[in-house]
Design an enzyme around this catalytic site. Structure first.
Site, mmCIF file in Angstrom:
data_model
loop_
_atom_site.group_PDB
_atom_site.id
_atom_site.type_symbol
_atom_site.label_atom_id
_atom_site.label_comp_id
_atom_site.label_asym_id
_atom_site.label_seq_id
_atom_site.Cartn_x
_atom_site.Cartn_y
_atom_site.Cartn_z
ATOM 1 N N SER A 377 0.834 -1.194 0.000
ATOM 2 C CA SER A 377 0.000 0.000 0.000
ATOM 3 C C SER A 377 0.879 1.259 0.000
ATOM 4 C CB SER A 377 -0.978 -0.052 1.176
ATOM 5 O OG SER A 377 -2.001 0.910 1.028
ATOM 6 N N ASP A 497 -8.370 -5.842 -5.918
ATOM 7 C CA ASP A 497 -8.020 -4.738 -5.024
ATOM 8 C C ASP A 497 -8.715 -3.477 -5.524
ATOM 9 O OD1 ASP A 497 -6.907 -2.792 -3.418
ATOM 10 O OD2 ASP A 497 -4.855 -3.522 -3.616
ATOM 11 N N HIS A 528 -6.837 -5.979 -0.819
ATOM 12 C CA HIS A 528 -5.686 -5.173 -0.410
ATOM 13 C C HIS A 528 -4.940 -5.888 0.721
ATOM 14 C CE1 HIS A 528 -3.652 -1.372 -0.844
ATOM 15 N NE2 HIS A 528 -3.762 -1.086 0.436
#
Length: 811
Positions: A377, A497, A528
């Site tokens: 991320s 995602d 994610h």
């Protein structure tokens, strides 16, 4: 289970012998043993580490079945040879597979093949002494039932603890191309340093000092330099979730008309300004030992794994975080400068100090100047950003679920778009959440005014009013500098995602193909998430092979052994396949024409105009605002009355053969709005009853995966199949503001009831549609999961005679 191992290094028998010697399975006591049964016993004696006496060892042998009627202890009493079936019966049990549950005791080879475990080559039903050594070697490199190599399993049981203080042990110690845990994880140095960066983001007249937390093996130093795994994490020093929540933007706002313009890229391009900087600090003294330590970091378990394998780990939160100087900027060049400052110190090209006041310099003389970046991320995003600078010392990045352009995170084709699960978030919210200088009242008091001005500037320039691509977003587009990437790249991303959407990784993947670097990508069926604790894929082994090659300069063939593309299958559980490429622009395209309720390969002669309204009854609208899953199901369900007149659904005939979508689907529409505003959203759907994967991985065993002996653990996870069949699966989606038909930075006029041709690229995918299923397209306006939602009375008309869906096909 089904085992997928991509990181096993082909190794000849001579090298196998050398490595078995180096890890002490062969030594002066058994190296020249000519009796296979005695050699096997000696291997088992070393492997059963819990047995500290011969008596306990003999006891352990009785717990294994060698044949259907004999325990291993009985087998050794009656056999002076090693039968293939007996060896693999025991091997499967050593790997934690259960007879009669996971395999039949008289058919171990069939089970090994079914599970995809490595089997040694042999000439007969009985192992020769050399074949036995080779079989043991491959057993050590093979995954157990929890998806961990047997050698790593032995490490968790203490096999390598006797190596910790042995001066004769090679460091790094390599087995099958991977680094072994011969560094004691309970003997670590924890040091804090303050790196001086070449920026002054809080405008206090001093260069920003950045806190870095270093964890390294105690024996690392000038005589034993180690590489560094660096994770740049703005969350590392804490977050301000409550303050971030207060800044969340209201998404229940109407779409507004935008004044048309003739913007070109040149008119909005970000250009770095030359800003005078304060002079660097003058060094008053030097030190070899840090003055500050810390107790526990917000660690990443993949980093934990490598600490015992001769890697240091460095965490830094960057500008505007607790104990560092500066202010948060959310992804701009200043944050990139902050990120690479740590790399430059590790590579010996920048100064750091033991504290923030005395100007006592400390060098990273324990580092071999080889740096790899890890993280998911925002963490992976900063790894990508750092790589685009070409900074010296950065050898590789393992970038997971990372942003490559912040516009593609918070915007889409002229629309404000929320990252999945975070409606109302934007750059200013994220900046506030990560501005952990606020956590220290005294520090925040000194910078409060500066920070509020910075926050207001971000809020203004991110421009939630138009959603257009502007200079603010261009500054946060790392793809402009992809040509500068010199580090080898291992990318990981979820095909589902909807937080960091797949376009971010696809544009990066295709944008570096001419950089003459090694690039690999792993695509999973998750959202994610991290995948390093999955049972079905050897991701940790892949990372070990990769980093051993990249940072320890071991010629282990990682660049050739690891496939360029690994993709988790969406139809068959625990199945990962390798491919030569993903989303190749040259892939064949299949065209589907639109007509009422239908996607057809043949264009129908009758022209049709279909329409739908975005305006919902207020009670239904409010319900959907609170229940996005309900909206999604109603949107796609063909029998939904609530959404019947508020979207268009097109579907193909049932597929006669499996169809694989590979790349970027494109929707081409001729469309009109009855207002001077309009937005459209699209979803590509797999229609067909099927028990599909659960949305999130299942925890198979909490804390079930240890990193090494008496060291940190992770939850063992895997995607499992739902117990109930579902009628559809959303494959991918996309959005557009009809006033941004030409480009996200250009606003076009939209005249009511006038038809316009638009072309919209949906998020890239790799997806298998099963035989008998139907490919579907849903055309709608408000996306309750991502767009603003004004519940406006806008009616859209689609001219199907000039509309189509173009999907890329994997041959």
């Amino acid at each position: 289970m089904r085992n997928n191992q991509f990181a096993i290094k082909p190794t000849n028998k001579e090298q196998q012998i050398n490595e078995l010697v180096s890890i002490h399975f062969l030594d002066e006591g058994n190296e020249f043993e000519s009796d296979p049964a005695l050699l096997w016993r000696s291997f088992l004696r070393k492997a059963l580490t819990e047995a500290s006496s011969d008596g306990v060892f003999e006891q352990k042998l009785t717990s294994f079945m060698a044949t259907r009627t004999q325990t291993l202890a009985q087998y050794f009493q009656s056999h002076d040879q090693v039968e293939i079936t007996a060896f693999y019966n025991v091997a499967l049990q050593l790997l934690d597979f259960q007879p009669e549950l996971d395999f039949e005791i008289d058919q171990p080879l069939a089970a090994m093949k079914k599970i995809h475990l490595s089997i040694s080559q042999h000439q007969s039903e009985i192992f020769s002494i050399d074949e036995l050594k080779s079989a043991w070697y491959w057993l050590l490199a093979t995954h157990n039932k929890n998806g961990q190599t047997f050698i790593d399993q032995l490490a968790t049981q203490g096999y390598f603890t006797r190596f910790y203080d042995d001066p004769e042990v090679m460091r790094p110690l390599i087995f099958n191309g991977k680094s072994m845990p011969v560094f004691d994880p309970h003997q670590l140095k924890r040091e804090v340093v303050y790196v001086e960066s070449s920026q002054d983001t809080d405008h206090d007249g001093k260069l920003d000092l950045l806190k870095a937390e270093v964890i390294r093996p105690a024996m690392s130093g000038t005589n034993c330099p180690v590489p560094a795994l660096y994770t740049a994490s703005p969350y590392n020093q804490g977050t301000n979730d409550e303050f971030g929540d207060k800044l969340m933007h209201d998404v229940n706002t109407p779409l507004v008309h935008k004044e048309p313009n003739h913007n070109t890229y040149d008119s909005i391009e970000y250009r770095q300004k030359d800003v005078p900087l304060p002079a660097p600090r003058k060094v008053q003294a030097t030190a070899t030992e840090a003055e500050e330590t810390f107790s526990r970091e917000q660690s990443y378990t993949l980093n934990d794994y490598f600490l015992a394998r001769g890697f240091a780990v460095v965490y830094a939160a960057g500008i505007g975080t607790k104990d560092s100087d500066g202010v948060r900027t959310t992804g701009d060049p200043e944050e990139t400068t902050s990120t690479i400052a740590i790399i430059e110190w590790l590579a010996g090209n920048r100064k750091a100090f033991t504290n923030k006041t005395d100007n006592i310099e400390i060098k990273a003389d324990w580092c071999n100047h080889q740096v790899g970046m890890t993280g998911r991320s925002y963490l992976g995003t900063l790894a990508t950003a750092a790589a685009t600078t070409g900074v010296k010392g950065l050898k590789t990045i393992i970038s997971e679920a990372a942003i490559s352009s912040w516009y593609d995170y918070y915007r889409d084709n002229g629309l404000v778009i929320a990252p999945g699960g975070f409606p109302g978030e934007d750059c200013d919210v994220l900046a506030e959440e990560t501005f952990s200088r606020r956590l220290q009242a005294g520090d925040y008091h000194q910078v409060q005014d500066t920070w509020q001005k910075q926050l207001a500037q971000i809020a203004k320039e991110q421009d939630r009013k138009t959603g257009d691509y502007n200079t603010f977003w261009d500054a946060r587009n790392y793809r402009k500098n992809l040509k500068n990437i010199k580090a080898d790249v291992l990318l990981v991303h979820g095909l589902n995602d909807w937080n960091v959407k797949p376009r971010n990784v696809e544009k990066l993947w295709n944008g570096i193909k001419n950089n003459k670097i090694n690039q690999k990508i792993i695509l999973h069926q998750g959202q994610h998430i991290y995948i390093n604790a999955f049972r079905s894929i050897d991701f940790t082994d892949i990372a070990n092979l990769w980093l051993t090659h990249e940072l320890l300069d071991v010629d282990n063939g990682a660049e050739k052994i690891i496939p360029d593309v690994i993709i988790q299958d969406n139809l068959t559980p625990e199945t990962w396949n390798s491919y030569s490429d993903w989303s190749d622009p040259q892939n064949q395209k299949k065209n589907y024409y639109l007509s009422e309720n239908s996607l057809s390969s043949d264009k129908l002669p009758n022209s049709q105009t279909l329409e739908f309204s975005d305006k919902l009854p207020e009670n239904i609208f409010q319900n959907y605002c609170k229940n996005i899953d309900k909206w999604q199901n109603d949107l796609v369900a063909t029998n939904s009355t609530a959404m019947q007149n508020h979207r268009l659904i097109f579907s193909s005939k049932e597929l006669e053969n499996e169809l694989i979508l590979d790349g970027v689907p494109t929707v081409k529409l001729r469309v009109a709005s009855d207002q001077d505003i309009g937005l459209l959203s699209f979803q590509l759907i797999d229609f067909g009853q099927r028990k599909r994967f659960n949305v999130s991985p299942t925890i198979l065993k909490a804390k079930g995966l240890a990193e090494t002996f008496d060291w940190r653990e992770d939850d063992l996870r895997e995607f499992t199949t739902a117990k109930v069949a579902t009628p559809y699966k959303m494959i991918t989606k996309g959005h557009i503001n009809l006033q941004n038909r030409t480009h996200p930075y250009r606003v076009d006029e939209l005249k009511p009831n006038e038809f316009y041709d638009i072309s919209v690229e949906l998020q890239p995918t790799f997806y298998k549609l099963a035989e008998g299923h139907q490919l579907g397209l849903v055309v709608y306006a408000t996306d309750f999961g991502m767009t603003i939602q004004g519940n406006q009375a806008i009616t859209y008309r689609v001219d199907t005679d000039h509309s189509s869906l173009l999907v890329p096909i994997h041959d």
